[in-house]
Design a protein around this motif. Sequence first.
Motif, mmCIF file in Angstrom:
data_model
loop_
_atom_site.group_PDB
_atom_site.id
_atom_site.type_symbol
_atom_site.label_atom_id
_atom_site.label_comp_id
_atom_site.label_asym_id
_atom_site.label_seq_id
_atom_site.Cartn_x
_atom_site.Cartn_y
_atom_site.Cartn_z
ATOM 1 N N LEU A 241 -0.804 6.141 -0.322
ATOM 2 C CA LEU A 241 -1.369 4.889 0.166
ATOM 3 C C LEU A 241 -2.501 4.407 -0.729
ATOM 4 C CD1 LEU A 241 -1.440 5.323 4.045
ATOM 5 C CD2 LEU A 241 -0.256 3.557 2.766
ATOM 6 N N ALA A 242 -3.224 5.333 -1.289
ATOM 7 C CA ALA A 242 -4.324 4.956 -2.169
ATOM 8 C C ALA A 242 -3.818 4.264 -3.423
ATOM 9 C CB ALA A 242 -5.125 6.192 -2.544
ATOM 10 N N GLU A 243 -2.568 4.520 -3.791
ATOM 11 C CA GLU A 243 -2.015 3.935 -5.007
ATOM 12 C C GLU A 243 -1.282 2.627 -4.752
ATOM 13 O OE1 GLU A 243 0.561 6.839 -6.626
ATOM 14 O OE2 GLU A 243 -0.956 8.409 -6.731
ATOM 15 N N VAL A 244 -0.919 2.358 -3.496
ATOM 16 C CA VAL A 244 -0.039 1.230 -3.177
ATOM 17 C C VAL A 244 -0.835 -0.031 -2.895
ATOM 18 C CG1 VAL A 244 1.584 0.359 -1.463
ATOM 19 C CG2 VAL A 244 1.841 2.676 -2.352
ATOM 20 N N GLU A 245 -0.399 -1.136 -3.495
ATOM 21 C CA GLU A 245 -1.030 -2.433 -3.254
ATOM 22 C C GLU A 245 0.063 -3.481 -3.303
ATOM 23 O OE1 GLU A 245 -3.910 -5.028 -2.209
ATOM 24 O OE2 GLU A 245 -4.241 -2.876 -2.493
ATOM 25 N N HIS A 246 0.583 -3.845 -2.140
ATOM 26 C CA HIS A 246 1.665 -4.835 -2.050
ATOM 27 C C HIS A 246 1.504 -5.606 -0.754
ATOM 28 C CE1 HIS A 246 5.742 -6.528 -1.698
ATOM 29 N NE2 HIS A 246 5.821 -6.376 -3.004
ATOM 30 N N PRO A 247 1.714 -6.928 -0.762
ATOM 31 C CA PRO A 247 1.493 -7.727 0.449
ATOM 32 C C PRO A 247 2.393 -7.366 1.613
ATOM 33 C CG PRO A 247 2.565 -9.029 -1.272
ATOM 34 C CD PRO A 247 2.104 -7.763 -1.905
ATOM 35 N N ASN A 248 3.508 -6.684 1.358
ATOM 36 C CA ASN A 248 4.420 -6.312 2.438
ATOM 37 C C ASN A 248 4.319 -4.844 2.818
ATOM 38 O OD1 ASN A 248 6.402 -8.577 0.783
ATOM 39 N ND2 ASN A 248 5.930 -8.873 2.948
ATOM 40 N N ILE A 249 3.264 -4.187 2.384
ATOM 41 C CA ILE A 249 3.028 -2.784 2.744
ATOM 42 C C ILE A 249 1.640 -2.675 3.340
ATOM 43 C CG2 ILE A 249 2.881 -0.423 1.888
ATOM 44 C CD1 ILE A 249 4.766 -1.193 -0.365
ATOM 45 N N VAL A 250 1.528 -1.949 4.442
ATOM 46 C CA VAL A 250 0.255 -1.811 5.135
ATOM 47 C C VAL A 250 -0.822 -1.300 4.175
ATOM 48 C CG1 VAL A 250 0.769 0.534 5.915
ATOM 49 C CG2 VAL A 250 -0.836 -0.867 7.209
ATOM 50 N N LYS A 251 -2.021 -1.855 4.289
ATOM 51 C CA LYS A 251 -3.105 -1.503 3.376
ATOM 52 C C LYS A 251 -3.920 -0.330 3.892
ATOM 53 C CE LYS A 251 -3.744 -6.200 1.585
ATOM 54 N NZ LYS A 251 -4.690 -7.342 1.481
ATOM 55 N N ILE A 252 -4.338 0.514 2.971
ATOM 56 C CA ILE A 252 -5.232 1.623 3.289
ATOM 57 C C ILE A 252 -6.670 1.191 2.989
ATOM 58 C CG2 ILE A 252 -4.863 2.586 0.992
ATOM 59 C CD1 ILE A 252 -5.603 4.583 4.180
ATOM 60 N N HIS A 253 -7.571 1.449 3.946
ATOM 61 C CA HIS A 253 -8.975 1.088 3.757
ATOM 62 C C HIS A 253 -9.844 2.282 3.379
ATOM 63 C CE1 HIS A 253 -8.179 -2.902 5.081
ATOM 64 N NE2 HIS A 253 -8.055 -2.631 6.372
ATOM 65 N N ASN A 254 -9.584 3.421 4.009
ATOM 66 C CA ASN A 254 -10.505 4.543 3.809
ATOM 67 C C ASN A 254 -9.864 5.847 4.280
ATOM 68 O OD1 ASN A 254 -12.839 5.883 3.154
ATOM 69 N ND2 ASN A 254 -14.142 4.883 4.681
ATOM 70 N N PHE A 255 -10.494 6.945 3.932
ATOM 71 C CA PHE A 255 -10.123 8.267 4.429
ATOM 72 C C PHE A 255 -11.394 8.930 4.936
ATOM 73 C CE2 PHE A 255 -7.399 7.214 0.825
ATOM 74 C CZ PHE A 255 -6.139 7.321 1.390
ATOM 75 N N VAL A 256 -11.360 9.419 6.175
ATOM 76 C CA VAL A 256 -12.553 10.041 6.754
ATOM 77 C C VAL A 256 -12.175 11.344 7.437
ATOM 78 C CG1 VAL A 256 -13.701 7.814 7.102
ATOM 79 C CG2 VAL A 256 -12.305 8.791 8.936
ATOM 80 N N GLN A 257 -13.170 12.169 7.685
ATOM 81 C CA GLN A 257 -13.000 13.396 8.450
ATOM 82 C C GLN A 257 -13.876 13.326 9.685
ATOM 83 O OE1 GLN A 257 -13.907 16.547 5.595
ATOM 84 N NE2 GLN A 257 -11.708 16.977 5.407
ATOM 85 N N HIS A 258 -13.391 13.957 10.748
ATOM 86 C CA HIS A 258 -14.135 13.963 12.012
ATOM 87 C C HIS A 258 -13.885 15.284 12.723
ATOM 88 C CE1 HIS A 258 -16.268 12.073 15.312
ATOM 89 N NE2 HIS A 258 -15.317 12.476 16.142
ATOM 90 N N ALA A 259 -14.941 15.832 13.304
ATOM 91 C CA ALA A 259 -14.829 17.138 13.962
ATOM 92 C C ALA A 259 -14.067 17.024 15.271
ATOM 93 C CB ALA A 259 -16.221 17.712 14.217
ATOM 94 N N ASP A 260 -13.119 17.928 15.480
ATOM 95 C CA ASP A 260 -12.374 17.992 16.725
ATOM 96 C C ASP A 260 -13.298 18.447 17.845
ATOM 97 O OD1 ASP A 260 -10.621 19.824 18.715
ATOM 98 O OD2 ASP A 260 -9.372 18.203 17.885
#
Length: 797
Positions: A241-260
């Motif tokens: 997703l970080a590599e993909v940039e196309h108007p017909n493919i969902v965009k990735i904004h960020n990657f985060v971690q969160h404690a369970d």
Amino acid sequence: MSACARPGCGGGIDPDGFCDRCGLESPVPAVTTTSGPFTTTRPPAPDPGTDSGTSGSVSTHGGTQGSVSTQGQGTGPFTGPSTGPGTAPWTSSVSPSGRSRRASTRSTARGRLGAGLVEVPRVPYRDPKSAVLANPEVPEAKRFCSACGKEVGRSREGRPGRVEGFCPQCGHHYSYTPKLEPGEVLHGQYEVLGCLAHGGLGWIYLALDHAVSDRWVVLKGLLDSGDADAMAAAMAERRFLAEVEHPNIVKIHNFVQHADRATGDLVDYIVMEYVGGRSVKDMIKELRGQGGGTESLPLAQAIAYALEVLPALGYLHGVGLLYCDFKPDNVIQTEEQLKLIDLGAVRRIGDNRSAIYGTIGYQAPEIGTIGPSVASDLYTVGRALAVMSFSFDFRRKFKGSLPSPTVEPLLARFESYRRFLHRATDPNPELRFTSAEEMAEQLTGVLREVLAAEDGDPRPGLSRQFTPERRCFGAEHDPDLPTAAAALPVPQVDATDPAAGFLATATTGEAVERIAALRAAPVTTAEVRLQLVRALIDAGQSEEATRELYGLTATSMFDPDDPSLVDSDDWRPVWYRGLAALVEGSPADARAAFEAVYDVLPGEAAPKLAIALCAEATGNPDEAAHYYELVWRTDRSYVSAAFGLARVLLAAGTRDRAVAVLHTVPETSSHHVAAQVSAIRAQTDKAHHGAGGDPAITSIEGAAERLAALELDVARRARLSVEVLQAAFDWLAAGGGGGGATSVNGHGELLGCELTDRGLRLGLERHYRTLARLADTPEERFALVDRANAVRPRTLV
């Protein structure tokens, strides 16, 4: 298990929402907040009642989906054309006037979907807050172990099933509880509002991004951090997703971690754009829920959706990625835009290690042996298009095939669409479309045919594979096969060929001159040899052309003696073999070659025009009319198809329909006058007026009106006037009009002549004498004067 709602079925709905008897999806709208199990076994764990493994889900924004994974191995009597719905109204009365490797109601304002050819209903943007689930739960029927595929979390002895626990078969831990609660904030930025859906990799949440104008985003985490394949799939999605940039493919904004909350372990989440719309699968389910359970999208709309996503898949292929799991579930429409929403199954081209995710009924048959490829991705598009356009048991009975035209009327009505689907889903990946661009090009041609069939309006398009027809055949008289072969379109020259510049000048002039130039070409390439074959055929040297084809294709799968073995990489030798067969006077052999090309290029007009010619030559007028009409209805630049259709209709005695076809040759065409002349002769020739043989006065007057409106030279107008007046004279002599000077137009005249014996004789005499003055030889002049004297009325002395 609930009962199937279809009358007379008696089957039950399995956990994935399909009937175990008829095999079709439940007509009751499915709950879109749940999903099935997600298996990543190597090979897929067998499960009673399924084909090869337990179905499951891979989803970004929810929707019921079924997916499986396998481990890649890395190996490798004639009545004329129908006048029913969807055909051109030929019975109506009209007044005179590049190579590959490699809708219903019309609107003047269309969007971009379907190449701008079809109007697709808009899907309003959905308020994100309305999509949040009040009670996020995964039904028990959708709970399966991610390791072995067996049922987990099921009710026993009146006690509800556990949403968390361990698989009783393999001991693997499972959990179907949401890991995030409303109000929870991730990364000090993303405030969770609730769950949207449950996908193959876990719960999907709606959140607000407080750092960027409180925009809506989607959070996607893991189903089970203990599942190595699920973890790998999630990491793959993050990386790709970080590599993909196309108007017909969902965009990735960020990657985060969160404690369970329960374990304190850090969990990875992908932050992506919120796509507020409806999935294509939900559209189909709604249609079936409101109807009898077998409804599908209108064909033009389904094709428009496929055409919108093919560039996105082509983009992925261009950057070395495979989508692997295309299906209606993974496509969402908002307004007039489509998005691919799930990249969980994406992998690198050539990756032979990662687990392969796909969906039963969509996945290509070779996945378990040679793994995914561009061809397998395009296979899923073909299967998804079939699922969108008609109802059939695609997961069981037709898991690896398509219904026949006798079973599915849509495939009988639209032959080009049927051929398109068969190539797209051919069991042999080498025979499928070779790129998303090629597939979209042919599908656009099919869409033009479909739309023209629905409303009768032509949808012309420029071909990248063929030239236009080189000349019109059959305009003046019935064509002979060599003449027709020289008029048919030919394949375009490959602009990337090293000899392309040379060929731009060497392929003009007479055939003999071209042959000499091509034999002396500075470089001999496949293009040069193909153009030599073309020149030999044009010169009537079909045997030598065939020998050249043998030499050209010695190392390919093409066999000139068996054109059915067409190489999808280069079909052009088969086309030229068909032209050579026409020159040899073998229309049956030619048709076999053209049929093979039609299979490879279902969106092109040229093969259908050639097949129509062959059918006419072999005494199959109904088939000839079908293909001529198919071409002419779609694209009015193929004027040979209009003359061919009119010719076949006249031979069948359906004169009015033939004349109506000739009327449709546009005034802008250089063959408009020829078409009008043919229509005049059809209306006045006794041979074209059924058993009685005598044209009615209404038909003759129609021909006269048409003639009066044409701009013709003196000689041609005089000849046609003679034909019209002679037809009227014969009608009157046979008792027409009761011997009186009456006419349906109320004037009692025809081309300025009284509609009486004397008036018609005077008119004929005048035109014969005009032709005599224009005669080229004395003999011809004397003959015309004799005719004028013979027809002139008697005078008193």
